[in-house]
Design a protein around this motif. Structure first.
Motif, PDB file in Angstrom:
ATOM      1  N   ASP A  91       0.836  -1.199   0.000  1.00 31.70           N
ATOM      2  CA  ASP A  91       0.000   0.000   0.000  1.00 31.70           C
ATOM      3  C   ASP A  91       0.874   1.253   0.000  1.00 31.70           C
ATOM      4  O   ASP A  91       0.589   2.233  -0.706  1.00 31.70           O
ATOM      5  N   SER A 141      -5.073   1.551  -1.245  1.00 32.43           N
ATOM      6  CA  SER A 141      -6.207   1.964  -0.419  1.00 32.43           C
ATOM      7  C   SER A 141      -6.713   3.357  -0.776  1.00 32.43           C
ATOM      8  O   SER A 141      -7.833   3.717  -0.422  1.00 32.43           O
ATOM      9  N   ASP A 142      -5.907   4.145  -1.481  1.00 28.15           N
ATOM     10  CA  ASP A 142      -6.320   5.485  -1.889  1.00 28.15           C
ATOM     11  C   ASP A 142      -7.114   5.480  -3.191  1.00 28.15           C
ATOM     12  O   ASP A 142      -7.566   6.537  -3.644  1.00 28.15           O
ATOM     13  N   ARG A 158      -8.029  -0.306  -9.012  1.00 28.68           N
ATOM     14  CA  ARG A 158      -6.998  -1.185  -8.454  1.00 28.68           C
ATOM     15  C   ARG A 158      -6.730  -2.347  -9.400  1.00 28.68           C
ATOM     16  O   ARG A 158      -6.973  -3.518  -9.093  1.00 28.68           O
TER      17      ARG A 158
END
Length: 267
Positions: A142, A148-149, A155
């Motif tokens: 990450d 996660s952003d 993704r």
């Protein structure tokens, strides 16, 4: 000898279907409970109704009779019995039918112990499906790639590689890395050539990136790679990586990619 083998397969088919039918309760499949039952699990008529097939046909199928059922019939029964991918493939084999095509676009959760394994690693690691959607990762991955952003649809390693200008600026060897990752992705996509989600992704990237379109039409057969080899990290340090891959789930084509810093590198 062939007759004995066929009888054994029919017996295994009956045992398999009966076992999975008995494992389910009406509540498991959204049916109301109607008093006491003499036998555990679902009744044959309930499975037939859930699958949208005739009761007589399903009964004969469970009994292992010599009837000609379609792939669609077997798939409907599989879904009615809530079989997972491995169990579904096994049922197709017992029914002497071709297993259903691979679904490339899958967002299933990974087993908790696989996430624990990644979390225990100091090295970047993430899990991809066949379409190269990243469905799980650890803190090191990450920090390196910012999963996660991003929204779930972003993704995807191919989208990041060919349609994310910010990431591309952090890849000093992009023209060496990108065609090698695309070559591996092309090999993986051959397992599901008719999958609509896979087609949607490749068509979208061909429109967004002339490089993707050119390399897709003229593939590189010299080198293949699952991970990015050279990347500038958040501290503006150029990191070099080797990679290994581990199968997380063979039937769902889930693969863990682990990044290693070679000896003598800055990573």
């Amino acid at each position: 000898m062939a007759g004995r083998s066929l009888d054994r397969t029919r017996s295994e088919l009956t045992d398999f279907l009966t076992h999975h039918r008995n494992k389910l309760t009406p509540a498991d499949v959204g049916l109301p409970s109607t008093g006491r039952r003499r036998t555990p699990g679902l009744r044959r008529e309930e499975v037939a109704t859930l699958a949208g097939v005739g009761l007589t046909w399903y009964t004969w199928f469970e009994q292992g009779r010599d009837i000609n059922v379609s792939e669609s019939f077997v798939l409907r029964v599989s879904k009615a019995l809530k079989l997972d991918d491995a169990e579904c493939c096994h049922l197709f084999l017992l029914a002497h039918r071709r297993p259903p095509p691979v679904e490339a676009y899958q967002w299933q959760e990974i087993p908790p112990l696989v996430q624990t394994l990644m979390d225990d690693m100091s090295r970047p690691a993430y899990v991809m499906n066949l379409r190269w959607d990243v469905i799980a990762w650890n803190a090191a991955a990450d920090a390196l790639l910012g999963f996660s952003d991003r929204e779930p649809g972003e993704r995807n390693m191919m989208r990041l590689l060919f349609a994310d200008p910010a990431l591309r600026r952090r890849l000093p060897d992009w023209r060496q890395d990108a065609p090698r990752l695309l070559a591996q992705f092309r090999c993986d996509s051959a397992a599901a050539p008719e999958d609509p989600a896979m087609q949607e992704l490749t068509e979208a990237l061909a429109k967004l990136s002339p490089d993707f379109r050119r390399w897709w039409e003229q593939p590189n057969h010299e080198a293949y790679r699952y991970g990015i080899a050279t990347l500038i990290d958040a501290a503006s340090v150029t990191q070099t990586y080797d990679h290994t891959t581990l199968l997380v789930d063979e039937h769902r084509h889930l693969r863990m990619v682990v990044y290693f810093s070679p000896a003598g590198s800055s990573g």
